[in-house]
Design a protein around this motif. Sequence first.
Motif, short mmCIF file in Angstrom:
data_model
loop_
_atom_site.label_atom_id
_atom_site.label_comp_id
_atom_site.label_asym_id
_atom_site.label_seq_id
_atom_site.Cartn_x
_atom_site.Cartn_y
_atom_site.Cartn_z
N TRP A 1 0.84 -1.20 0.00
CA TRP A 1 0.00 0.00 0.00
C TRP A 1 0.87 1.25 0.00
O TRP A 1 0.67 2.17 -0.80
N VAL A 2 1.88 1.29 0.88
CA VAL A 2 2.78 2.45 0.93
C VAL A 2 3.53 2.59 -0.39
O VAL A 2 3.62 3.68 -0.96
N ARG A 3 4.06 1.49 -0.91
CA ARG A 3 4.80 1.55 -2.17
C ARG A 3 3.90 1.99 -3.34
O ARG A 3 4.33 2.76 -4.20
N TYR A 4 2.69 1.50 -3.36
CA TYR A 4 1.74 1.87 -4.42
C TYR A 4 1.51 3.37 -4.43
O TYR A 4 1.64 4.04 -5.46
N TRP A 5 1.14 3.92 -3.26
CA TRP A 5 0.83 5.34 -3.21
C TRP A 5 2.07 6.21 -3.37
O TRP A 5 2.00 7.30 -3.93
N ALA A 6 3.21 5.74 -2.92
CA ALA A 6 4.46 6.49 -3.12
C ALA A 6 4.79 6.56 -4.61
O ALA A 6 5.32 7.55 -5.09
N PRO B 1 0.08 14.14 0.46
CA PRO B 1 0.12 13.87 1.90
C PRO B 1 -0.34 12.44 2.22
O PRO B 1 -1.36 11.98 1.72
N ALA B 2 0.43 11.77 3.06
CA ALA B 2 0.06 10.45 3.55
C ALA B 2 -0.39 10.52 5.00
O ALA B 2 -1.34 9.87 5.39
N LEU B 3 0.33 11.33 5.79
CA LEU B 3 0.04 11.47 7.21
C LEU B 3 0.02 12.94 7.57
O LEU B 3 0.90 13.69 7.15
N VAL B 4 -0.95 13.33 8.35
CA VAL B 4 -1.02 14.70 8.85
C VAL B 4 -1.29 14.62 10.35
O VAL B 4 -2.33 14.09 10.76
N VAL B 5 -0.36 15.11 11.14
CA VAL B 5 -0.52 15.15 12.59
C VAL B 5 -0.18 16.56 13.03
O VAL B 5 0.97 16.98 12.94
N GLY B 6 -1.20 17.29 13.44
CA GLY B 6 -0.98 18.70 13.81
C GLY B 6 -0.51 19.47 12.59
O GLY B 6 -1.13 19.42 11.53
N ASP B 7 0.62 20.13 12.74
CA ASP B 7 1.20 20.91 11.63
C ASP B 7 2.17 20.09 10.78
O ASP B 7 2.72 20.60 9.81
N THR B 8 2.39 18.84 11.15
CA THR B 8 3.36 18.01 10.44
C THR B 8 2.67 17.22 9.33
O THR B 8 1.67 16.54 9.57
N VAL B 9 3.23 17.32 8.14
CA VAL B 9 2.71 16.58 6.98
C VAL B 9 3.83 15.69 6.45
O VAL B 9 4.94 16.16 6.20
N VAL B 10 3.55 14.41 6.30
CA VAL B 10 4.50 13.46 5.72
C VAL B 10 3.89 12.97 4.41
O VAL B 10 2.76 12.48 4.40
N ALA C 1 7.57 6.29 2.48
CA ALA C 1 8.23 5.14 1.88
C ALA C 1 9.74 5.19 2.14
O ALA C 1 10.35 4.16 2.47
N ASP C 2 10.32 6.38 2.03
CA ASP C 2 11.76 6.53 2.28
C ASP C 2 12.11 6.24 3.74
O ASP C 2 13.04 5.49 4.02
N ARG C 3 11.36 6.81 4.65
CA ARG C 3 11.63 6.62 6.09
C ARG C 3 11.45 5.15 6.48
O ARG C 3 12.26 4.59 7.20
N ALA C 4 10.37 4.55 6.00
CA ALA C 4 10.14 3.13 6.30
C ALA C 4 11.24 2.26 5.70
O ALA C 4 11.69 1.31 6.32
N GLY C 5 11.68 2.61 4.51
CA GLY C 5 12.77 1.85 3.87
C GLY C 5 14.07 1.94 4.65
O GLY C 5 14.78 0.96 4.80
N ARG C 6 14.37 3.15 5.15
CA ARG C 6 15.59 3.31 5.95
C ARG C 6 15.49 2.56 7.27
O ARG C 6 16.45 1.93 7.71
N ALA D 1 7.81 -0.21 8.20
CA ALA D 1 9.15 -0.82 8.15
C ALA D 1 9.06 -2.30 8.50
O ALA D 1 9.70 -3.14 7.85
N CYS D 2 8.28 -2.63 9.50
CA CYS D 2 8.10 -4.04 9.85
C CYS D 2 7.47 -4.81 8.69
O CYS D 2 7.90 -5.93 8.39
#
Length: 84
Positions: free
Chosen positions: A7-12, A19-28, A34-39, A71-72
Amino acid sequence: MGSLDSWVRYWAGRGPARPALVVGDTVVTWGELADRAGRLAAGMAERGAGAGDRIDIVTRDPLVLVEMLAACAYRGAVAVPRDP
């Protein structure tokens, strides 16, 4: 597209700047997720974690939780979220 890693790879691949994640003012974006999970998955591999291994996740940060879950999934490991 039945697993979190696919799912992450598809949308990446379709919209890496969306935007995939929005928490407060932070947008990922999907690409960043995908990059963070890969690392993180590469770090797990360096430490010998692989398919079927249980990975404890202890965090109050929802962004870190989602990144670790992905990542898991990339490694085939079993994520075990724990309440800090």
